[in-house]
Design an enzyme around this catalytic site. Sequence first.
Site, PDB file in Angstrom:
ATOM      1  N   TYR A   1      39.006 -18.805 -31.798  1.00 25.93           N
ATOM      2  CA  TYR A   1      38.526 -18.134 -33.009  1.00 25.93           C
ATOM      3  C   TYR A   1      38.102 -19.215 -34.000  1.00 25.93           C
ATOM      4  O   TYR A   1      38.896 -20.085 -34.335  1.00 25.93           O
ATOM      5  CB  TYR A   1      39.623 -17.242 -33.600  1.00 25.93           C
ATOM      6  CG  TYR A   1      39.935 -16.096 -32.661  1.00 25.93           C
ATOM      7  CD1 TYR A   1      39.264 -14.885 -32.791  1.00 25.93           C
ATOM      8  CD2 TYR A   1      40.852 -16.242 -31.630  1.00 25.93           C
ATOM      9  CE1 TYR A   1      39.512 -13.844 -31.909  1.00 25.93           C
ATOM     10  CE2 TYR A   1      41.103 -15.207 -30.738  1.00 25.93           C
ATOM     11  CZ  TYR A   1      40.435 -14.010 -30.888  1.00 25.93           C
ATOM     12  OH  TYR A   1      40.663 -12.984 -30.007  1.00 25.93           O
TER      13      TYR A   1
ATOM     14  N   ARG B   1      31.630 -11.722 -31.257  1.00 26.75           N
ATOM     15  CA  ARG B   1      32.807 -11.767 -30.393  1.00 26.75           C
ATOM     16  C   ARG B   1      32.371 -11.896 -28.941  1.00 26.75           C
ATOM     17  O   ARG B   1      31.396 -11.275 -28.523  1.00 26.75           O
ATOM     18  CB  ARG B   1      33.641 -10.495 -30.562  1.00 26.75           C
ATOM     19  CG  ARG B   1      34.288 -10.346 -31.928  1.00 26.75           C
ATOM     20  CD  ARG B   1      34.903  -8.950 -32.050  1.00 26.75           C
ATOM     21  NE  ARG B   1      35.706  -8.780 -33.248  1.00 26.75           N
ATOM     22  CZ  ARG B   1      35.246  -8.356 -34.409  1.00 26.75           C
ATOM     23  NH1 ARG B   1      33.954  -8.074 -34.545  1.00 26.75           N
ATOM     24  NH2 ARG B   1      36.043  -8.219 -35.444  1.00 26.75           N
TER      25      ARG B   1
ATOM     26  N   GLU C   1      29.793  -3.939 -32.577  1.00 31.05           N
ATOM     27  CA  GLU C   1      31.160  -3.521 -32.892  1.00 31.05           C
ATOM     28  C   GLU C   1      31.108  -2.211 -33.684  1.00 31.05           C
ATOM     29  O   GLU C   1      30.086  -1.863 -34.275  1.00 31.05           O
ATOM     30  CB  GLU C   1      31.846  -4.577 -33.778  1.00 31.05           C
ATOM     31  CG  GLU C   1      32.318  -5.794 -33.051  1.00 31.05           C
ATOM     32  CD  GLU C   1      33.532  -5.542 -32.179  1.00 31.05           C
ATOM     33  OE1 GLU C   1      34.415  -4.751 -32.562  1.00 31.05           O
ATOM     34  OE2 GLU C   1      33.586  -6.156 -31.110  1.00 31.05           O
TER      35      GLU C   1
ATOM     36  N   CYS D   1      25.000  -7.501 -24.524  1.00 28.94           N
ATOM     37  CA  CYS D   1      25.264  -7.469 -25.960  1.00 28.94           C
ATOM     38  C   CYS D   1      25.459  -6.023 -26.419  1.00 28.94           C
ATOM     39  O   CYS D   1      24.843  -5.110 -25.889  1.00 28.94           O
ATOM     40  CB  CYS D   1      24.091  -8.052 -26.744  1.00 28.94           C
ATOM     41  SG  CYS D   1      23.827  -9.809 -26.497  1.00 28.94           S
TER      42      CYS D   1
ATOM     43  N   ARG E   1      22.636 -17.734 -21.890  1.00 27.54           N
ATOM     44  CA  ARG E   1      21.705 -18.026 -20.798  1.00 27.54           C
ATOM     45  C   ARG E   1      21.048 -19.397 -20.937  1.00 27.54           C
ATOM     46  O   ARG E   1      20.548 -19.948 -19.965  1.00 27.54           O
ATOM     47  CB  ARG E   1      20.639 -16.938 -20.729  1.00 27.54           C
ATOM     48  CG  ARG E   1      21.205 -15.620 -20.278  1.00 27.54           C
ATOM     49  CD  ARG E   1      20.110 -14.581 -20.058  1.00 27.54           C
ATOM     50  NE  ARG E   1      20.729 -13.285 -19.885  1.00 27.54           N
ATOM     51  CZ  ARG E   1      20.710 -12.317 -20.792  1.00 27.54           C
ATOM     52  NH1 ARG E   1      20.086 -12.485 -21.946  1.00 27.54           N
ATOM     53  NH2 ARG E   1      21.300 -11.164 -20.556  1.00 27.54           N
TER      54      ARG E   1
ATOM     55  N   ARG F   1      38.970 -14.281 -24.737  1.00 30.48           N
ATOM     56  CA  ARG F   1      38.370 -13.800 -25.968  1.00 30.48           C
ATOM     57  C   ARG F   1      38.014 -14.957 -26.886  1.00 30.48           C
ATOM     58  O   ARG F   1      38.661 -15.986 -26.886  1.00 30.48           O
ATOM     59  CB  ARG F   1      39.350 -12.899 -26.724  1.00 30.48           C
ATOM     60  CG  ARG F   1      39.582 -11.530 -26.144  1.00 30.48           C
ATOM     61  CD  ARG F   1      38.409 -10.595 -26.353  1.00 30.48           C
ATOM     62  NE  ARG F   1      37.841 -10.673 -27.693  1.00 30.48           N
ATOM     63  CZ  ARG F   1      38.209  -9.937 -28.723  1.00 30.48           C
ATOM     64  NH1 ARG F   1      39.170  -9.050 -28.610  1.00 30.48           N
ATOM     65  NH2 ARG F   1      37.627 -10.071 -29.900  1.00 30.48           N
TER      66      ARG F   1
ATOM     67  N   ARG G   1      42.831 -13.095 -35.194  1.00 27.77           N
ATOM     68  CA  ARG G   1      44.008 -13.276 -34.357  1.00 27.77           C
ATOM     69  C   ARG G   1      44.700 -14.580 -34.698  1.00 27.77           C
ATOM     70  O   ARG G   1      44.730 -15.516 -33.893  1.00 27.77           O
ATOM     71  CB  ARG G   1      43.622 -13.275 -32.867  1.00 27.77           C
ATOM     72  CG  ARG G   1      43.195 -11.950 -32.280  1.00 27.77           C
ATOM     73  CD  ARG G   1      44.274 -10.876 -32.299  1.00 27.77           C
ATOM     74  NE  ARG G   1      45.520 -11.255 -31.673  1.00 27.77           N
ATOM     75  CZ  ARG G   1      45.839 -10.987 -30.402  1.00 27.77           C
ATOM     76  NH1 ARG G   1      44.994 -10.369 -29.630  1.00 27.77           N
ATOM     77  NH2 ARG G   1      47.011 -11.358 -29.927  1.00 27.77           N
TER      78      ARG G   1
END
Length: 121
Positions: free
Chosen positions: A107, A89, A77, A74, A62, A6, A115
């Site tokens: 992050y 994200r 959220e 894609c 890409r 992540r 996080r």
Amino acid sequence: MIRGIRGAITVVEDSNEQVLKETARLLQELIHSNDIDPDAVASVIISTTTDITSAFPARAVRGLEGWNYVPVMCTHEMNVPGALEKCIRLLVHVNTDKSQQAIQHIYLNNAVQLRPDLIQK
């Protein structure tokens, strides 16, 4: 084994240049921190908050050498009140021998608040 890695980053403004630049920056940090070879990547899912509409972040993925054949998708959220704004994200599915604990999730910018327990000291 396939592991999910992540990462998240925020942009200052919703512009084509910012979205592509910061997406590439985030992915490059993930690559560097986890020794990712694009041939070991099964897929990448990218989500953005709904206030990002100027560019497809997948273009940045890409555009990196060796990543043009990696499946990338894609999406947006959920639009939750009070959520972090202008956030991109990544979820990178990688074939690796690393344990869950050895994976370094990344992050950056204001996304560090998502996080803080995973931020490398």
